[in-house]
Design a protein around this motif. Structure first.
Motif, mmCIF file in Angstrom:
data_model
loop_
_atom_site.group_PDB
_atom_site.id
_atom_site.type_symbol
_atom_site.label_atom_id
_atom_site.label_comp_id
_atom_site.label_asym_id
_atom_site.label_seq_id
_atom_site.Cartn_x
_atom_site.Cartn_y
_atom_site.Cartn_z
ATOM 1 N N MET A 89 13.710 57.934 0.101
ATOM 2 C CA MET A 89 13.703 56.610 0.681
ATOM 3 C C MET A 89 13.364 55.583 -0.383
ATOM 4 N N GLU A 90 13.873 54.498 -0.162
ATOM 5 C CA GLU A 90 13.690 53.396 -1.087
ATOM 6 C C GLU A 90 12.507 52.546 -0.633
ATOM 7 N N LYS A 91 11.811 51.908 -1.570
ATOM 8 C CA LYS A 91 10.640 51.108 -1.202
ATOM 9 C C LYS A 91 11.006 49.940 -0.299
ATOM 10 N N ASN A 92 12.222 49.441 -0.384
ATOM 11 C CA ASN A 92 12.633 48.328 0.477
ATOM 12 C C ASN A 92 12.794 48.768 1.927
ATOM 13 N N GLN A 93 13.189 50.028 2.134
ATOM 14 C CA GLN A 93 13.302 50.528 3.499
ATOM 15 C C GLN A 93 11.907 50.722 4.111
ATOM 16 N N ILE A 94 10.984 51.254 3.334
ATOM 17 C CA ILE A 94 9.640 51.533 3.839
ATOM 18 C C ILE A 94 8.860 50.231 4.051
ATOM 19 N N LEU A 95 8.900 49.360 3.085
ATOM 20 C CA LEU A 95 8.113 48.127 3.139
ATOM 21 C C LEU A 95 8.961 46.901 3.472
ATOM 22 N N GLY A 96 10.144 47.101 4.020
ATOM 23 C CA GLY A 96 11.089 46.021 4.254
ATOM 24 C C GLY A 96 10.539 44.867 5.071
ATOM 25 N N ARG A 97 9.940 45.145 6.236
ATOM 26 C CA ARG A 97 9.440 44.070 7.087
ATOM 27 C C ARG A 97 8.293 43.314 6.430
ATOM 28 N N ALA A 98 7.390 44.043 5.792
ATOM 29 C CA ALA A 98 6.252 43.389 5.142
ATOM 30 C C ALA A 98 6.716 42.567 3.942
ATOM 31 N N MET A 99 7.708 43.069 3.221
ATOM 32 C CA MET A 99 8.221 42.339 2.055
ATOM 33 C C MET A 99 8.939 41.064 2.493
ATOM 34 N N ASP A 100 9.568 41.094 3.693
ATOM 35 C CA ASP A 100 10.279 39.917 4.193
ATOM 36 C C ASP A 100 9.319 38.798 4.580
ATOM 37 N N LEU A 101 8.072 39.122 4.874
ATOM 38 C CA LEU A 101 7.094 38.106 5.251
ATOM 39 C C LEU A 101 6.634 37.267 4.056
ATOM 40 N N LEU A 102 6.754 37.812 2.862
ATOM 41 C CA LEU A 102 6.317 37.105 1.657
ATOM 42 C C LEU A 102 7.444 36.192 1.154
ATOM 43 N N PRO A 103 7.104 35.185 0.374
ATOM 44 C CA PRO A 103 8.140 34.250 -0.118
ATOM 45 C C PRO A 103 9.251 34.965 -0.875
ATOM 46 N N ALA A 104 10.471 34.489 -0.687
ATOM 47 C CA ALA A 104 11.655 35.129 -1.284
ATOM 48 C C ALA A 104 11.723 34.922 -2.787
ATOM 49 N N ASP A 105 11.129 33.839 -3.314
ATOM 50 C CA ASP A 105 11.236 33.579 -4.755
ATOM 51 C C ASP A 105 10.268 34.425 -5.586
ATOM 52 N N TRP A 106 9.396 35.212 -4.959
ATOM 53 C CA TRP A 106 8.507 36.108 -5.705
ATOM 54 C C TRP A 106 9.278 37.336 -6.150
ATOM 55 N N SER A 107 8.873 37.896 -7.231
ATOM 56 C CA SER A 107 9.516 39.132 -7.701
ATOM 57 C C SER A 107 9.039 40.312 -6.853
ATOM 58 N N ASP A 108 9.778 41.426 -6.939
ATOM 59 C CA ASP A 108 9.399 42.619 -6.166
ATOM 60 C C ASP A 108 8.028 43.145 -6.582
ATOM 61 N N GLY A 109 7.715 43.066 -7.849
ATOM 62 C CA GLY A 109 6.410 43.522 -8.349
ATOM 63 C C GLY A 109 5.265 42.700 -7.782
ATOM 64 N N ALA A 110 5.456 41.378 -7.683
ATOM 65 C CA ALA A 110 4.407 40.503 -7.129
ATOM 66 C C ALA A 110 4.215 40.772 -5.643
ATOM 67 N N ARG A 111 5.332 40.947 -4.934
ATOM 68 C CA ARG A 111 5.234 41.258 -3.498
ATOM 69 C C ARG A 111 4.492 42.587 -3.289
ATOM 70 N N LEU A 112 4.848 43.577 -4.073
ATOM 71 C CA LEU A 112 4.213 44.894 -3.960
ATOM 72 C C LEU A 112 2.720 44.816 -4.276
ATOM 73 N N ALA A 113 2.348 44.022 -5.282
ATOM 74 C CA ALA A 113 0.935 43.861 -5.641
ATOM 75 C C ALA A 113 0.160 43.183 -4.514
ATOM 76 N N VAL A 114 0.753 42.189 -3.871
ATOM 77 C CA VAL A 114 0.083 41.509 -2.754
ATOM 78 C C VAL A 114 -0.083 42.458 -1.576
ATOM 79 N N LEU A 115 0.943 43.251 -1.272
ATOM 80 C CA LEU A 115 0.835 44.223 -0.169
ATOM 81 C C LEU A 115 -0.224 45.289 -0.460
#
Length: 146
Positions: free
Chosen positions: A1-27
């Protein structure tokens, strides 16, 4: 599984202009705060030493029992049986003149006593030791007279 599938909903709540690494660090930080901190607080609480009781509080607890325990061990005192454990053959008697419940052995009876039965007893009632009835007999008309 890909990290976007697992954390997809939570990643969508964060601003779109952030990088994937920043979103993952905040989560990851949010998960640590929500779950890790309470667990660490519980572990720390179990390790703390509780404050001991002071000598004044211990004496205040002992003195009332000693004042109510000035009975002669040879004096008969009456009370009701409030508990009896058939397996251990031990029971408890409640009496107004003795502070707390008085313990007795069932060997003092010819038959097993019943809860609520009236008895008279002699024993040790000192304030610093647990009250114990040494001699117990059922309260009958003959024992009330003598």
């Amino acid at each position: 599984m890909e990290k976007n599938q697992i954390l997809g909903r939570a990643m969508d709540l964060l601003p779109a202009d952030w990088s994937d690494g920043a979103r993952l660090a905040v989560l990851a930080g949010a998960l640590v705060v929500c779950f890790g901190v309470p667990v660490l607080m519980m572990i720390a609480a179990f390790g703390k030493k509780r404050p001991g009781k002071t000598a004044a509080s211990k004496m205040a607890r002992i003195q009332p029992a000693a004042a109510a325990a000035d009975l002669n061990p040879e004096e008969w005192v009456a009370g009701d049986i409030v508990h009896f454990d058939r397996q251990k053959a031990v029971g408890l008697i409640r009496c107004d003149r003795v502070k707390g419940h008085v313990r007795f052995q069932a060997a003092a009876f010819k038959r097993a006593p019943r809860v609520g039965e009236k008895v008279r007893f002699k024993g040790r009632y000192g304030g610093r030791r647990k009250p114990e009835a040494v001699l117990v007999e059922p309260l009958t008309k003959a024992s009330r007279a003598g």
